[in-house]
Motif scaffolding. Sequence first.
Motif, PDB file in Angstrom:
ATOM      1  N   GLN A   1      -2.530  -2.274 -19.385  1.00 32.01           N
ATOM      2  CA  GLN A   1      -3.828  -2.356 -19.011  1.00 32.01           C
ATOM      3  C   GLN A   1      -4.186  -1.357 -18.135  1.00 32.01           C
ATOM      4  O   GLN A   1      -3.473  -0.705 -17.296  1.00 32.01           O
ATOM      5  N   ASN A   2      -5.617  -1.116 -18.127  1.00 33.37           N
ATOM      6  CA  ASN A   2      -6.360  -0.424 -16.976  1.00 33.37           C
ATOM      7  C   ASN A   2      -6.125  -1.155 -15.692  1.00 33.37           C
ATOM      8  O   ASN A   2      -5.987  -2.279 -15.643  1.00 33.37           O
ATOM      9  N   GLY A   3      -5.879  -0.326 -14.720  1.00 31.04           N
ATOM     10  CA  GLY A   3      -6.129  -0.800 -13.245  1.00 31.04           C
ATOM     11  C   GLY A   3      -4.824  -1.603 -12.583  1.00 31.04           C
ATOM     12  O   GLY A   3      -3.663  -1.642 -13.153  1.00 31.04           O
ATOM     13  N   LEU A   4      -4.930  -2.474 -11.726  1.00 38.90           N
ATOM     14  CA  LEU A   4      -4.163  -3.105 -11.081  1.00 38.90           C
ATOM     15  C   LEU A   4      -4.099  -4.919 -11.205  1.00 38.90           C
ATOM     16  O   LEU A   4      -5.082  -5.233 -11.739  1.00 38.90           O
ATOM     17  N   GLY A   5      -3.051  -5.499 -11.258  1.00 39.13           N
ATOM     18  CA  GLY A   5      -2.799  -6.668 -11.352  1.00 39.13           C
ATOM     19  C   GLY A   5      -2.025  -7.432 -12.481  1.00 39.13           C
ATOM     20  O   GLY A   5      -1.338  -8.036 -12.373  1.00 39.13           O
ATOM     21  N   SER A   6      -2.033  -6.660 -13.715  1.00 37.04           N
ATOM     22  CA  SER A   6      -1.501  -7.148 -14.870  1.00 37.04           C
ATOM     23  C   SER A   6       0.285  -6.981 -14.770  1.00 37.04           C
ATOM     24  O   SER A   6       1.021  -7.956 -15.085  1.00 37.04           O
ATOM     25  N   LEU A   7       0.710  -5.831 -14.296  1.00 37.94           N
ATOM     26  CA  LEU A   7       2.179  -5.617 -13.990  1.00 37.94           C
ATOM     27  C   LEU A   7       2.540  -6.771 -12.828  1.00 37.94           C
ATOM     28  O   LEU A   7       3.712  -7.218 -13.013  1.00 37.94           O
ATOM     29  N   GLU A   8       1.938  -6.789 -11.921  1.00 39.20           N
ATOM     30  CA  GLU A   8       2.112  -7.548 -10.803  1.00 39.20           C
ATOM     31  C   GLU A   8       2.338  -9.088 -11.377  1.00 39.20           C
ATOM     32  O   GLU A   8       3.390 -10.027 -11.073  1.00 39.20           O
TER      33      GLU A   8
END
Length: 325
Positions: free
Chosen positions: A120-127
């Motif tokens: 995914q683009n951006g922050l949040g998914s990996l977390e």
Amino acid sequence: MVSSAVRAGFKVGIVGGGAVGTLLAYALNASGVVPYIIYRDNNKKQKRLEKGLKILIRDVARELGSDKEYRIKAHHVTYDELPEKFLDVVFIATKAYDFKDALLSVLPLLNDSCIAISCQNGLGSLEYLERMLGKERAAALILNAGVYEVDDVTYVLAGYGRSYMGQRCRDASPKLGEVAKLLHLLDVRVVKDVEGYRWLKLIVNSAINPITAILKAKNSIIIEDPLAAKLASKTVLEGWLVSKAAKINLPRNPLVELLNVAYHTRDNYSSMYQDIIKGKRTEIDYINAAIVEVGRRVGVRAVINQVLTYIIKSLEASSQSVAED
């Protein structure tokens, strides 16, 4: 040379059959892998089964119309058509706002050693992926490619550069190197400090995506229009300040990266621009708004990112209203 992953019969899944999922399938095909593209919508699966799925490889040095067509080889399935603990590797290639639902749906299909890779683009998914599977089984693919949709079964690869993959744990899974070999066509390298590469792409995207969406232009506008270039540079500088305050070590100068990415994907329409013209939700909350939030936590006011967020949200609302009418 045949990858050991291919010899071992790796079963590879792709959740999300859009632009990124199609590109991944194309790269996997080049390594002899026929992936399972997993859909929640049976109608979309049926359309792909009937019409097939193809990607056009654009040579930007030639005139348009000289694209090479490649028909994707894939098993098109819905979640309930695969047995539990079936997949060895899964790429989650949905939009960032669909990531949680996609992960929860695919979880029963992952075997105990499966590596899940967020795209995914951006922050949040990996977390979120790390919280659900642990850092040892969660990875991120920072894909530097320009892909856009022509219709439901056709996509265009308009340019790409080196991509990166890694984990936020001390010892990366050996399986990650095998996955990178499967994606050799996209020049994917495994890196130790994946966070720096995530932020580098985040900062570049925070400029290219909203500016091209606002100006309704290809990525080339960033290098061709002096005012667009100036705004993009100021946006990148602001994100850079936030990353420094957050103690993120970027692998390269983001201003140079901005120009490189804009040049190599100059014939591409950014995903945010595509979302706006189709009346869809954008990923602005995971890109510019995410930079604003991190800036707030580390004491840096990200004013330009905030303004771009407001403009895109306004465009998003108006385009969705038109689409509904």
